[in-house]
Scaffold this motif. Structure first.
Motif, PDB file in Angstrom:
ATOM      1  N   UNK A 250       0.805  -1.231   0.000  1.00 10.81           N
ATOM      2  CA  UNK A 250       0.000   0.000   0.000  1.00 10.81           C
ATOM      3  C   UNK A 250       0.829   1.268   0.000  1.00 10.81           C
ATOM      4  N   UNK A 251       1.975   1.252   0.720  1.00  8.40           N
ATOM      5  CA  UNK A 251       2.816   2.447   0.702  1.00  8.40           C
ATOM      6  C   UNK A 251       3.437   2.651  -0.670  1.00  8.40           C
ATOM      7  N   UNK A 252       3.743   1.544  -1.379  1.00  5.78           N
ATOM      8  CA  UNK A 252       4.256   1.659  -2.736  1.00  5.78           C
ATOM      9  C   UNK A 252       3.200   2.221  -3.679  1.00  5.78           C
ATOM     10  N   UNK A 253       1.954   1.781  -3.491  1.00  5.08           N
ATOM     11  CA  UNK A 253       0.873   2.297  -4.334  1.00  5.08           C
ATOM     12  C   UNK A 253       0.687   3.800  -4.140  1.00  5.08           C
ATOM     13  N   UNK A 254       0.754   4.242  -2.867  1.00  2.00           N
ATOM     14  CA  UNK A 254       0.634   5.681  -2.612  1.00  2.00           C
ATOM     15  C   UNK A 254       1.793   6.437  -3.243  1.00  2.00           C
ATOM     16  N   UNK A 255       2.999   5.843  -3.172  1.00  2.00           N
ATOM     17  CA  UNK A 255       4.155   6.490  -3.781  1.00  2.00           C
ATOM     18  C   UNK A 255       3.999   6.607  -5.292  1.00  2.00           C
ATOM     19  N   UNK A 256       3.496   5.530  -5.926  1.00  2.00           N
ATOM     20  CA  UNK A 256       3.320   5.553  -7.377  1.00  2.00           C
ATOM     21  C   UNK A 256       2.332   6.630  -7.786  1.00  2.00           C
ATOM     22  N   UNK A 257       1.253   6.769  -7.014  1.00  2.00           N
ATOM     23  CA  UNK A 257       0.253   7.788  -7.341  1.00  2.00           C
ATOM     24  C   UNK A 257       0.841   9.191  -7.191  1.00  2.00           C
TER      25      UNK A 257
ATOM     26  N   UNK B 283       3.990  10.038  -7.227  1.00  2.00           N
ATOM     27  CA  UNK B 283       5.113  10.304  -8.123  1.00  2.00           C
ATOM     28  C   UNK B 283       4.650  10.775  -9.494  1.00  2.00           C
ATOM     29  N   UNK B 284       3.421  10.467  -9.860  1.00  2.00           N
ATOM     30  CA  UNK B 284       2.893  10.909 -11.151  1.00  2.00           C
ATOM     31  C   UNK B 284       2.297  12.304 -11.097  1.00  2.00           C
ATOM     32  N   UNK B 285       2.314  12.900  -9.904  1.00  2.00           N
ATOM     33  CA  UNK B 285       1.782  14.256  -9.782  1.00  2.00           C
ATOM     34  C   UNK B 285       2.743  15.251 -10.407  1.00  2.00           C
ATOM     35  N   UNK B 286       2.238  16.150 -11.203  1.00  2.00           N
ATOM     36  CA  UNK B 286       3.044  17.169 -11.870  1.00  2.00           C
ATOM     37  C   UNK B 286       2.736  18.519 -11.261  1.00  2.00           C
ATOM     38  N   UNK B 287       3.809  19.234 -10.859  1.00  2.00           N
ATOM     39  CA  UNK B 287       3.623  20.533 -10.230  1.00  2.00           C
ATOM     40  C   UNK B 287       3.071  21.541 -11.242  1.00  2.00           C
TER      41      UNK B 287
ATOM     42  N   UNK C 150      12.610   3.669 -11.978  1.00  2.00           N
ATOM     43  CA  UNK C 150      11.934   2.778 -12.923  1.00  2.00           C
ATOM     44  C   UNK C 150      10.425   2.915 -12.806  1.00  2.00           C
ATOM     45  N   UNK C 151       9.934   3.071 -11.554  1.00  3.65           N
ATOM     46  CA  UNK C 151       8.494   3.212 -11.346  1.00  3.65           C
ATOM     47  C   UNK C 151       7.971   4.516 -11.931  1.00  3.65           C
ATOM     48  N   UNK C 152       8.694   5.586 -11.733  1.00  9.05           N
ATOM     49  CA  UNK C 152       8.265   6.879 -12.275  1.00  9.05           C
ATOM     50  C   UNK C 152       8.310   6.864 -13.796  1.00  9.05           C
ATOM     51  N   UNK C 153       9.359   6.241 -14.356  1.00 12.26           N
ATOM     52  CA  UNK C 153       9.494   6.166 -15.804  1.00 12.26           C
ATOM     53  C   UNK C 153       9.843   7.511 -16.411  1.00 12.26           C
TER      54      UNK C 153
END
Length: 632
Positions: A32-39, A41-45, A94-97
């Motif tokens: 679950x902490x990885x899922x929150x991180x993935x979400x 990390x895709x946020x764009x300022x 790798x996750x962020x891509x």
């Protein structure tokens, strides 16, 4: 001596299971902490609309602290943290891509051929993870991350985890922000070094980027800064959550049986476990269980007061009270030795000697409750998993502070402590406890007493002695002594040397009481058991040791009161709430003083005037009367 195999059952049946449970929960919480991180990390300022997308870690001087940070074991620990941080950063990249996915990418040159160029965005993310891991390792030493404290109020594991979770998130995000800030500064000045080395090692070329990342324009990329921060937060959150779960599971209360009907289970019983030296976590959990037993378990208290069959001996009470009084006598001797050092010439005497100390198994009788204790002082809970208390004195990095009043670095406040006691002083003419005068060093030196009483010390001629007069030092020895004084005076004028080697009195006081949680539980256990014995002790087993208990507590209170009159001893440090490091050890001396006074009042309010029949010295009876009249 106790066999090392006697504590193996506890490690095998309890500690191993708790460690495995904490690791299992850390692994279960990773998805679950990885899922929150993935979400996140895709946020764009710069483009918030894209977020709708579903793709998702007590030195007494500065030089001692530097010695801890530069210790080979700590260097290896830092290297491991750097590698782990780099691995997590690679997983994050790798996750962020996008532009962070690979270290190299194909790039076109002017001659039309395609070559592999360095992806500096991937490199800076890897170096950022290594820097965060290194920073976390250093902060773990500075903030005592390995210290495990026991909560006063017992809670369920879920409630403790739920209450500490916001602090974990806050500390992770805050520490990640500071680490990224420091990393950006370091990379701005030194970023070309790893970049050039990677290019030469992997045969990569530098791309024709308009703004290199080791420039101000390149580092002001908000998207890069955000991904650096969120990756560092994820890394620290993973470590902090594991540390929190480890603390929660390890400090969970454990109920030891007071007595057993089977001889093979005798080593599992509380009286036997209390005398164990290794592992220290076993002794702390046993003392915690004793404190809880004495307050909330009448049935188990009856087992403590029971007599053995056959024979009719109070073995349980004798073993428990003897170990608790030995712990308190140990602390008293430590404080008295510290005060004696400060009050005389400031040169430390050895606080422990293998030829002069006795273990609790070798002592017997009520007089032995005030006898010195084992060879080495008890370590704090922080070090119970990595260090052994067996053998030897403390290292210079962890030994309590013993100021040298002859040193040019010493403050005038401590020099005044060595002055003779004048008339009108609260300590003038005070009769000391016979236990202190007979068993341990006096609270002040003999020479000071002779000055106070107005009598001169006996001349050497009047004292028969077989020793010859010391010979005059040789020319070489005198020359070396003068040279040493010259070097000492020279270094005393250098600000940096004074800053590094000057002792920290408050840190020394903290080190003196570093293991006082054990003494707090011993005081609570003894006082509550004595209080309960007024109505529950059918055989009067407690009354036989009541004089020793009162004398031991009163002597300890005298030593504690004297310690709090020293400079910096009564100053309360500011407790940090922005770090995962547990700072409760800094206030243990205040908790001990309050617990000690409460324990004596608990006994006096229960027995009242019946204590007048207890055989005590005149000084102790006078001190006890102050508690009976509520004047303390």
């Amino acid at each position: 001596m106790f066999s090392a195999e006697q504590g193996c059952w506890f490690i095998r049946k309890v500690i191993c299971w708790r460690a495995a449970a904490s690791i299992a929960w850390a692994v279960l919480l990773l998805p679950p902490s990885t899922a929150i991180f993935v979400i996140l990390s895709k946020f764009s300022v710069l483009h918030p609309i894209q977020t709708i997308s579903v793709i998702p870690t007590i030195a007494c001087s500065k030089i001692a602290l530097f010695g801890q940070l530069l210790h080979p074991r700590q260097l290896v620990n830092s290297l491991v943290h750097c590698i782990m941080g780099m691995i997590v950063a690679w997983c994050s990249a790798v996750t962020i891509g996008f532009r962070y996915e690979t270290l190299g990418h194909p790039c076109a040159q002017t001659d039309g051929y395609h070559q592999m160029c360095l992806n500096e965005y991937h490199l800076i993310l890897l170096l950022g993870g290594a820097f965060v891991g290194f920073s976390h390792s250093l902060l773990g030493v500075i903030h005592n991350m390995n210290y495990v404290s026991f909560h006063t109020v017992q809670q369920y594991k879920y409630l403790r985890f739920k209450g500490c979770l916001p602090l974990v998130v806050k500390c992770s995000a805050t520490q990640a922000l500071y680490s990224v800030r420091n990393f950006i500064v370091v990379y701005y000045f030194l970023g070309y070094i790893p970049r050039t080395w990677i290019c030469k090692t992997l045969n990569l070329h530098l791309g024709s980027s308009a703004h290199p990342l080791d420039s101000i324009a390149g580092l002001l990329d908000l998207s890069l800064l955000y991904h650096l921060w969120i990756s560092a937060t994820f890394l620290l959150f993973t470590w902090y959550i594991t540390l929190l779960l480890f603390r929660i599971f390890l400090t969970e209360g454990y109920s030891f049986p007071v007595q057993s009907s089977f001889t093979e289970d005798a080593d599992h019983c509380l009286p036997k476990v209390l005398t164990e030296k290794q592992p220290m976590i076993l002794k702390f959990l046993a003392l915690q269980d004793l404190a809880l037993l004495s307050q909330h378990s009448p049935l188990r208290r009856c087992e403590v007061f029971s007599l053995s069959q056959p024979g009719g001996h109070p073995h349980n009470w004798n073993a428990i009270s003897k170990e608790c009084l030995s712990l308190l006598a140990d602390l008293t001797q430590r404080l008295v030795a510290y005060h004696d050092t400060v009050a005389t010439n400031g040169r430390a005497k050895s606080l422990s000697s293998g030829s002069e100390r006795k273990t609790s198994s070798e002592t017997s009788g009520t007089e032995d409750f005030m006898s010195p204790r084992p060879t080495a002082l008890m370590k704090t809970p922080a070090s119970v998993f990595t260090r052994s208390i067996a053998g030897g004195q403390q290292s210079p990095l962890t030994a309590p502070f013993t100021p040298d009043l002859d040193s040019p670095f010493m403050s005038p406040a401590l020099r005044r402590l060595a002055a003779p006691v004048e008339q009108g002083s609260p300590w003038y003419g005070t009769v000391q406890s016979p236990h202190i005068m007979r068993r341990v060093p006096k609270l002040w030196s003999t020479s000071t007493d002779s000055q106070v009483n107005g009598s001169s010390p006996p001349s050497p001629a009047s004292v028969p002695s077989d020793k010859q007069e010391p010979s005059k030092p040789s020319f070489l020895a005198q020359f070396l002594q003068n040279r040493r004084e010259q070097v000492k005076n020279f270094l005393a004028k250098r600000v940096l040397i004074v800053y590094l080697f000057n002792k920290l009195p408050e840190a020394s006081s903290q080190a003196l009481f570093a293991d006082s949680q054990a003494h707090i539980w011993a005081l609570e256990g003894l006082s509550y058991l004595v209080q309960a014995s007024f109505s529950e002790d059918q055989f009067g087993v407690v009354q036989t040791t009541l004089p020793s208990i009162l004398s031991c507590m009163l002597v300890l209170q005298e030593a504690v009161d004297r310690h709090f009159k020293l400079p910096h001893a009564s100053s309360k440090p500011v407790r940090s709430t922005s770090s995962m490091g547990d700072s409760t050890y800094k206030t243990l001396r205040f908790a001990l003083r309050a617990t000690l006074k409460t324990a004596i009042y608990r006994i006096t309010t229960t027995f009242g005037d019946h204590l007048n029949a207890v055989q005590l010295s005149a000084e102790h009876r006078k001190r006890l009367q102050q508690f009976l009249e509520y004047k303390e």
